[in-house]
Motif scaffolding. Sequence first.
Motif, short mmCIF file in Angstrom:
data_model
loop_
_atom_site.label_atom_id
_atom_site.label_comp_id
_atom_site.label_asym_id
_atom_site.label_seq_id
_atom_site.Cartn_x
_atom_site.Cartn_y
_atom_site.Cartn_z
N GLN A 128 0.88 -1.14 0.16
CA GLN A 128 -0.27 0.26 -0.40
C GLN A 128 0.60 1.20 0.15
O GLN A 128 1.83 1.32 0.75
CB GLN A 128 -0.87 -0.29 1.02
CG GLN A 128 -1.66 -1.26 1.28
CD GLN A 128 -1.24 -1.96 2.56
OE1 GLN A 128 -0.56 -2.85 2.01
NE2 GLN A 128 -2.20 -3.59 3.11
N ALA A 148 -4.40 1.15 -2.59
CA ALA A 148 -5.03 1.79 -1.78
C ALA A 148 -5.03 0.71 -0.66
O ALA A 148 -4.72 1.34 0.38
CB ALA A 148 -5.50 3.49 -1.14
N LYS A 149 -5.55 -0.12 -0.10
CA LYS A 149 -6.03 -0.89 1.03
C LYS A 149 -4.98 -2.69 0.21
O LYS A 149 -6.02 -2.71 1.47
CB LYS A 149 -7.40 -1.06 0.94
CG LYS A 149 -8.45 0.13 1.10
CD LYS A 149 -9.45 0.45 1.61
CE LYS A 149 -9.87 2.09 1.87
NZ LYS A 149 -10.93 1.25 1.91
N SER A 150 -4.82 -2.21 -0.24
CA SER A 150 -4.33 -3.96 -0.09
C SER A 150 -3.23 -4.27 -1.11
O SER A 150 -1.90 -2.96 -1.58
CB SER A 150 -5.52 -4.75 -1.34
OG SER A 150 -5.66 -4.28 -2.75
#
Length: 449
Positions: free
Chosen positions: A136, A208-210
């Motif tokens: 990320q 953004a999240k993984s």
Amino acid sequence: MTTNQSFFQSNTAKIIMVGLLTLVLLIPLQYVKSLISERAHRQEGVINEINNQWGSDIYFCGPILKVPYTTYTETKVTDEKTKKVSISRTVHTKYAYFFPEKLNIDSNVETKPLHRNNYETTVFNSEMNLKGNFIQPDFTDAEIAEKDIQWEKATVVIRTNNNLKSIDGAINIKLNNKEYSFEPVYEENSRSLLTSLETKAIKSIDIAKSITEFNMNISYKGSEELSIAPIGKVTQATVSSNWHTPSFGGNFIPGDKKITDKGFTASWNISQLNRPFTQQSFGVLPTVRKYSFGVKFLIPVDEYQQNERATKYGFLVIGLTFLIFFLIQSFSKINIHIFQYTMIGLALIMFYTLLISITEHSSFQLAYIIAGVSVVVMIGLYSISILKGIKFPLFIAISLSALYTFIYVIIQLENYALLVGSIGLFLILGAVMFVSRKIDWNNTHKINS
């Protein structure tokens, strides 16, 4: 009645004339060196033309995650009439670049020779597979607010040679099993020798999240060199090829390599700690080419270089050959005219013109043998008419053959050329000193008349 020899009939005068002739023969020898340089320069031009048509040296840097973000510039504006001060706010879009956390590269290089007229160069086809992941992206260090990050416009970038025709076929990348294609990006007013290739926005992946896994293949047509930038936090690379004389260059040498007559395999394992740039950059994509690693596919011993090295010993060959004739003349009392010395010297110089001309149509070894045998036979036969016998011409032929063999051995050696050459010359000097010790340099003998 007896008379003393004149100065011009003395050994001193003869050796001075032979020495001057040796220096004069350096002029045509220099022309031969110029001819070799000219042919080598022409070879370089032809090879560059072939390489440019096929594909130049290869440089690869990527993949790189590119995320745009918004910045603001505030300026104070004063109204001249009311004297009120207001704040003008300008919005800018900048880019953050994130390198992979893991980068595994496997490259297979198949080389082959290309010919044009008498010249040869080595070109290759490279199949490169890249795997790894991005973590990320972190904007904390740059103090950029979450609302100013344009996640929906994020792309993937690779940097490669300015000569895009080296790329064979399309380039696609799989991000979490979703495929995106690269397109060239026109960079206005760019003086860089590199070109960017970029995907369209990867909106369907929540980077953004993984952790984002990637997999891509790229095929290159190149020549001379393949180099790769180690942009992964951990970069593991393997290059295998059918080329048997690789030269590993760049900022890192392979930690493990195996070279055989059938090819080589080399592996690199490079950590972020081994290079002076970080895993992320804000505003400008850094230039990391000088930290790249790779391999050169060059012909190790160029035939023109061998010819040039051979001519460097031209003065030695002429000087020693004249010395042999002078010693024979001194012992046998056979008069050898300066014109005959000149013919012998020109024959020795013809060796180098034969060598370079035959080399362009065969191997250096075969050309050396043909040119050497031709010159030895010519001088040997000419010596028979000069020295009126077979004993001295046979000795001259054997001596010349040994000298040319000695020089060929020195040319082939690299690490021990200076050592072997120095020992050989020392032994030759010792032999000359031993043989010449009985020569009457004072010319005390008389001539009957």
